[in-house]
Design a protein around this motif. Structure first.
Motif, short mmCIF file in Angstrom:
data_model
loop_
_atom_site.label_atom_id
_atom_site.label_comp_id
_atom_site.label_asym_id
_atom_site.label_seq_id
_atom_site.Cartn_x
_atom_site.Cartn_y
_atom_site.Cartn_z
N VAL A 28 -39.93 42.47 -3.35
CA VAL A 28 -39.10 41.90 -3.80
C VAL A 28 -37.87 41.27 -3.15
O VAL A 28 -37.43 42.24 -2.21
CB VAL A 28 -38.32 42.51 -5.27
N ALA A 29 -36.78 40.15 -3.92
CA ALA A 29 -36.12 40.11 -2.90
C ALA A 29 -34.96 41.22 -3.51
O ALA A 29 -34.41 41.94 -4.22
CB ALA A 29 -35.22 39.00 -3.81
N ALA A 30 -34.60 42.17 -2.39
CA ALA A 30 -33.29 43.00 -1.87
C ALA A 30 -31.94 42.27 -1.89
O ALA A 30 -32.01 41.57 -1.34
CB ALA A 30 -33.48 43.53 -1.06
N ASP A 31 -31.43 43.58 -2.52
CA ASP A 31 -29.73 42.91 -2.14
C ASP A 31 -28.93 42.69 -0.73
O ASP A 31 -29.69 44.47 0.01
CB ASP A 31 -29.23 44.23 -3.13
N THR A 32 -28.62 42.25 -0.74
CA THR A 32 -27.94 42.12 1.06
C THR A 32 -26.91 42.40 1.14
O THR A 32 -26.06 42.21 0.55
CB THR A 32 -28.47 40.98 1.43
N ARG A 33 -26.97 43.96 1.85
CA ARG A 33 -25.05 44.83 2.50
C ARG A 33 -24.80 43.19 3.76
O ARG A 33 -23.02 43.47 3.15
CB ARG A 33 -25.92 45.89 3.23
N ASN A 34 -25.52 42.72 4.01
CA ASN A 34 -23.90 41.94 4.77
C ASN A 34 -25.27 40.33 5.28
O ASN A 34 -25.61 40.00 5.78
CB ASN A 34 -24.10 42.05 6.66
N PRO A 35 -24.81 39.49 4.28
CA PRO A 35 -25.82 37.81 3.99
C PRO A 35 -24.49 37.33 4.65
O PRO A 35 -25.68 36.73 5.76
CB PRO A 35 -25.18 38.05 2.51
N PHE A 36 -23.14 37.27 5.45
CA PHE A 36 -23.28 36.36 6.10
C PHE A 36 -23.72 37.19 7.63
O PHE A 36 -23.92 35.41 8.36
CB PHE A 36 -21.53 36.69 6.31
N ILE A 37 -23.97 37.76 8.55
CA ILE A 37 -24.84 38.23 9.30
C ILE A 37 -25.94 37.86 9.44
O ILE A 37 -26.17 37.37 10.55
CB ILE A 37 -24.54 40.28 9.90
#
Length: 489
Positions: free
Chosen positions: A348-357
């Protein structure tokens, strides 16, 4: 749970003579334990929750002593549960064993947006606990912060690096970034460079962020000396041993630079320290194969760089890469982030801790930001004939382990959520094919139909059990077995 399930659970615990990750024992023969807050907190914060069993005395060789008063016990436990934040709602079951009354209290995991669950009398920082083996341990400040960071959407990668300026960014790296951005995001590339840097999280009010320094800095470790990789090769299967000449490591290196530089240098370190084999197929064609599939290794290292924690709590914690004789471990600060569990990784699509990186490296490396890394690791290990990758998330650390033994050797198992005790017994018993009646007798339940619906069918759906006659699942000759490569965790 049903009374019969409670009875079987008590029998197993008294036979094994130990508590577990999800089982806490309380005597409760002379009254209700005064402080259940630690366990209520720990189980509420744990994936899958846990069960408190009342009426068993550890100090007298796990004797079933029975509770003092089942009705009053439930009232008193509920009163303690009401003092938790969020409120805990135990589910009780009462059963009689050998003339003694035992009680179970099932504690459900609380919602991620309400974690950490804590005792209101001690406060969030001192009243939040986590389960470690059979013990309830106080959460660290960082563990509490991790939940708060997710709930409040704190973006640590966007922290301004106050000692840095735009001169700290590498002009050549910036030029390459803008060039690649035109191809990857042509509409965004039409904006002024200063606006692009802000929109992409590289600067904040003209000051480089953690993300900007780590992706495009001239020398990121001037600001964050430990945001790096420590890579080691160990002689043997245990850390801390000495080689034949007294050396601690066969090879070791601190790998620095930007995230892309760290990625390539880490892969180079691994390549030079793993074995290679030449395989000749039936047609006489030769092909070289590395000890570990490098595509899987690259995904693991890249995931560690993207998804590690970049908060002030982990500024002094590097990623660790350790090559043992039988396995490769990659460990990064920051456990699983958000709502995803180990079983859901790659599915499943996970929550991303560092979306900008993640977005920046997608531009710079062409990496995908759509949870494709884990499936690639799984597929590559299977294609190489190696055991499944092992994923662990423990106390703010995420670790991936690749084993180099072929699947025909000693079996290794991937970590998943803990299975109920009855299921673990079934998996242990079905190393060779067993009938539903044999399985029911083994776990002490009179009804084979109940065993099939409650335990066997879920194990079949998980792929943990197979049928000897899959074409006729209801055959009276049907038997069940554990397929190669799976087993009891």
């Amino acid at each position: 749970m049903l009374a019969i399930e409670l009875i079987n659970l008590v029998k197993n615990v008294t036979r094994q003579k130990c508590e577990r990750q999800d089982i806490e024992l309380k005597r409760a023969h002379d009254g209700t334990p005064e402080r259940l807050y630690d366990t209520l907190s720990a189980f509420s914060n744990q994936t899958g929750g846990g069960i408190i069993l009342f009426g068993i005395d550890e100090k007298t060789d796990y004797e079933i002593v029975g509770v003092y008063d089942a009705q009053d016990l439930q009232v008193q436990v509920t009163n303690q549960a009401l003092q938790m934040q969020p409120v805990v709602r135990p589910v009780f079951t009462v059963a009689e064993i050998e003339g003694k009354i035992v009680v179970s209290a099932e504690i459900s995991e609380c919602d991620i947006f309400e974690k950490p669950c804590f005792y209101k009398g001690s406060g969030r920082l001192r009243g939040a606990y986590i389960r470690v083996g059979e013990a309830d341990m106080p959460m660290t400040e960082y563990e509490v912060y991790s939940y708060e960071a997710f709930k409040r959407k704190i973006q640590d990668e966007l922290r301004p690096v106050l000692r840095a300026s735009t001169d700290s960014l590498d002009p050549d790296a910036l030029a390459e970034y803008f060039l690649k951005l035109k191809k990857a995001k042509p509409n965004l590339a039409k904006q002024p460079n200063e606006k692009i840097l802000k929109l992409q999280g590289i600067t904040e009010q003209g000051i480089p962020t953690v993300a900007g320094i780590m992706m495009l800095g001239e020398y990121p470790q001037a600001f964050f000396p430990q945001l790096s990789v420590t890579a080691m090769v160990v002689d043997g299967t245990k850390f801390g041993g000495l080689g034949v000449n007294g050396e601690r490591f066969i090879d070791n290196q601190r790998i620095e630079g930007t995230l892309t530089q760290i990625l390539e240098d880490t892969l180079a370190f691994i390549r030079r320290n793993i074995r290679n084999a030449t395989i000749v197929d039936d047609e006489g064609k030769r092909a070289d194969r590395t000890e570990y599939p490098m595509k899987a290794v690259r995904e693991i290292v890249l995931n560690a760089l993207i998804h590690r924690d970049y908060s002030i709590h982990t500024d002094n914690s590097p990623i660790r890469v350790i090559l043992y004789s039988d396995r490769l471990e990659v460990e990064n600060p920051g456990g699983l982030y958000g709502r995803i569990t180990l079983d859901e990784l790659g599915k499943v699509a996970a929550d991303t801790r560092n979306p900008f990186i993640a977005g920046g490296l997608e531009v710079m490396l062409g990496t995908e930001n759509r949870f494709s890394g884990i499936p690639t690791v799984v597929d590559e290990m299977e294609r190489a004939g190696l055991p499944p990758a092992v994923f662990e998330s423990q106390r703010g650390i995420f670790r991936v382990t690749l084993y180099n033994r072929p699947s025909g050797g000693k079996r290794e198992f991937a970590v998943s959520e803990a299975l109920p005790d009855a299921m673990q017994q079934i998996l242990f018993y079905c190393e060779r094919p067993r009938s539903r009646t044999e399985i029911a007798d083994y776990i002490g339940i009179d009804s084979p139909y109940y065993v099939v619906s409650k335990y066997i069918r879920p194990l079949l759906e998980m792929g943990r059990l197979k049928m000897t006659l899959p074409e006729t699942p209801k055959s009276k000759n049907q038997k069940y077995y554990v397929p190669s490569g799976t087993g009891v965790l």
